[in-house]
Write a protein that holds these residues in place. Structure first.
Motif, PDB file in Angstrom:
ATOM      1  N   GLN A   1       7.536 -18.493  36.107  1.00 57.92           N
ATOM      2  CA  GLN A   1       6.460 -18.067  35.204  1.00 57.92           C
ATOM      3  C   GLN A   1       5.635 -16.976  35.883  1.00 57.92           C
ATOM      4  O   GLN A   1       5.148 -17.156  36.998  1.00 57.92           O
ATOM      5  N   ASN A  32      12.749  -6.839  31.703  1.00 59.45           N
ATOM      6  CA  ASN A  32      13.586  -6.430  30.582  1.00 59.45           C
ATOM      7  C   ASN A  32      12.746  -5.747  29.507  1.00 59.45           C
ATOM      8  O   ASN A  32      13.107  -4.708  28.974  1.00 59.45           O
ATOM      9  N   TYR A  33      11.630  -6.388  29.160  1.00 53.60           N
ATOM     10  CA  TYR A  33      10.694  -5.792  28.219  1.00 53.60           C
ATOM     11  C   TYR A  33       9.359  -6.511  28.293  1.00 53.60           C
ATOM     12  O   TYR A  33       9.251  -7.602  28.842  1.00 53.60           O
ATOM     13  N   MET A  34       8.358  -5.882  27.755  1.00 57.77           N
ATOM     14  CA  MET A  34       7.051  -6.481  27.535  1.00 57.77           C
ATOM     15  C   MET A  34       6.650  -6.205  26.094  1.00 57.77           C
ATOM     16  O   MET A  34       7.042  -5.196  25.517  1.00 57.77           O
ATOM     17  N   TYR A  37       2.837 -10.216  20.619  1.00 59.45           N
ATOM     18  CA  TYR A  37       3.089 -11.070  19.472  1.00 59.45           C
ATOM     19  C   TYR A  37       1.734 -11.512  18.932  1.00 59.45           C
ATOM     20  O   TYR A  37       0.727 -11.430  19.618  1.00 59.45           O
ATOM     21  N   LYS A  96       3.831 -10.959  26.015  1.00 61.22           N
ATOM     22  CA  LYS A  96       5.058 -11.609  26.481  1.00 61.22           C
ATOM     23  C   LYS A  96       5.796 -10.670  27.426  1.00 61.22           C
ATOM     24  O   LYS A  96       5.854  -9.467  27.188  1.00 61.22           O
ATOM     25  N   ARG A  98       9.551 -10.463  29.535  1.00 59.56           N
ATOM     26  CA  ARG A  98      10.871 -11.011  29.859  1.00 59.56           C
ATOM     27  C   ARG A  98      11.348 -10.324  31.135  1.00 59.56           C
ATOM     28  O   ARG A  98      11.468  -9.087  31.184  1.00 59.56           O
ATOM     29  N   ARG A  99      11.587 -11.127  32.138  1.00 62.56           N
ATOM     30  CA  ARG A  99      11.993 -10.594  33.435  1.00 62.56           C
ATOM     31  C   ARG A  99      13.155 -11.415  33.952  1.00 62.56           C
ATOM     32  O   ARG A  99      13.063 -12.644  34.014  1.00 62.56           O
ATOM     33  N   ASP A 103      11.228 -15.758  30.120  1.00 65.90           N
ATOM     34  CA  ASP A 103      10.026 -15.359  29.377  1.00 65.90           C
ATOM     35  C   ASP A 103       8.759 -15.948  29.984  1.00 65.90           C
ATOM     36  O   ASP A 103       8.732 -17.112  30.401  1.00 65.90           O
ATOM     37  N   SER A 104       7.721 -15.134  29.972  1.00 69.31           N
ATOM     38  CA  SER A 104       6.378 -15.573  30.340  1.00 69.31           C
ATOM     39  C   SER A 104       5.425 -15.117  29.256  1.00 69.31           C
ATOM     40  O   SER A 104       5.610 -14.043  28.684  1.00 69.31           O
ATOM     41  N   TRP A 105       4.398 -15.929  29.010  1.00 66.87           N
ATOM     42  CA  TRP A 105       3.417 -15.629  27.978  1.00 66.87           C
ATOM     43  C   TRP A 105       2.019 -15.602  28.576  1.00 66.87           C
ATOM     44  O   TRP A 105       1.706 -16.364  29.498  1.00 66.87           O
TER      45      TRP A 105
END
Length: 115
Positions: A1, A32-34, A37, A96, A98-99, A103-105
């Protein structure tokens, strides 16, 4: 996380602007992306905007032309510039990340659009 720290929410009148920020406590390698949401009361969480590691952006249709996602040169902080805000944009906004496929929020920040 991965720890994500969001800021910038608040109360704004219709037609107003806000800028959200999300800082990731991690190096950019493996991201990967940020994205952002949002979740309104009684509704499912939905994608608002996303930026990939390569810089490609995508938006949900309802915010196209009004919201802009961007990031800093380190690629670990993302911003969501929101203009021409509408009451229907009212929601809790979450960052969010994604790495390496995980996923981390963030904790979320409230955006309220009301007169």
């Amino acid at each position: 996380q991965v720890q994500l720290v969001e800021s910038g929410g608040g109360l704004v009148q219709p037609g107003g602007s806000l800028r959200l920020s999300c800082a990731a406590a991690v190096r950019s390698v493996g991201i990967n992306y940020m994205g952002w949401y949002r979740q309104a009361p009684g509704k499912q969480r939905e994608l608002v905007a996303v930026i990939s590691s390569g810089g490609t952006t995508d938006y949900t249709d309802s915010v196209k032309g009004r919201f802009t996602i961007s990031r800093d040169s380190a690629k670990t902080t993302v911003y969501l510039q929101m203009i021409s805000l509408k009451p229907e944009d009212t929601a809790f906004y979450y960052c969010k990340l994604r790495r390496f496929g995980a996923d981390s929020w963030g904790q979320g920040t409230q955006v309220t659009v009301s007169s």
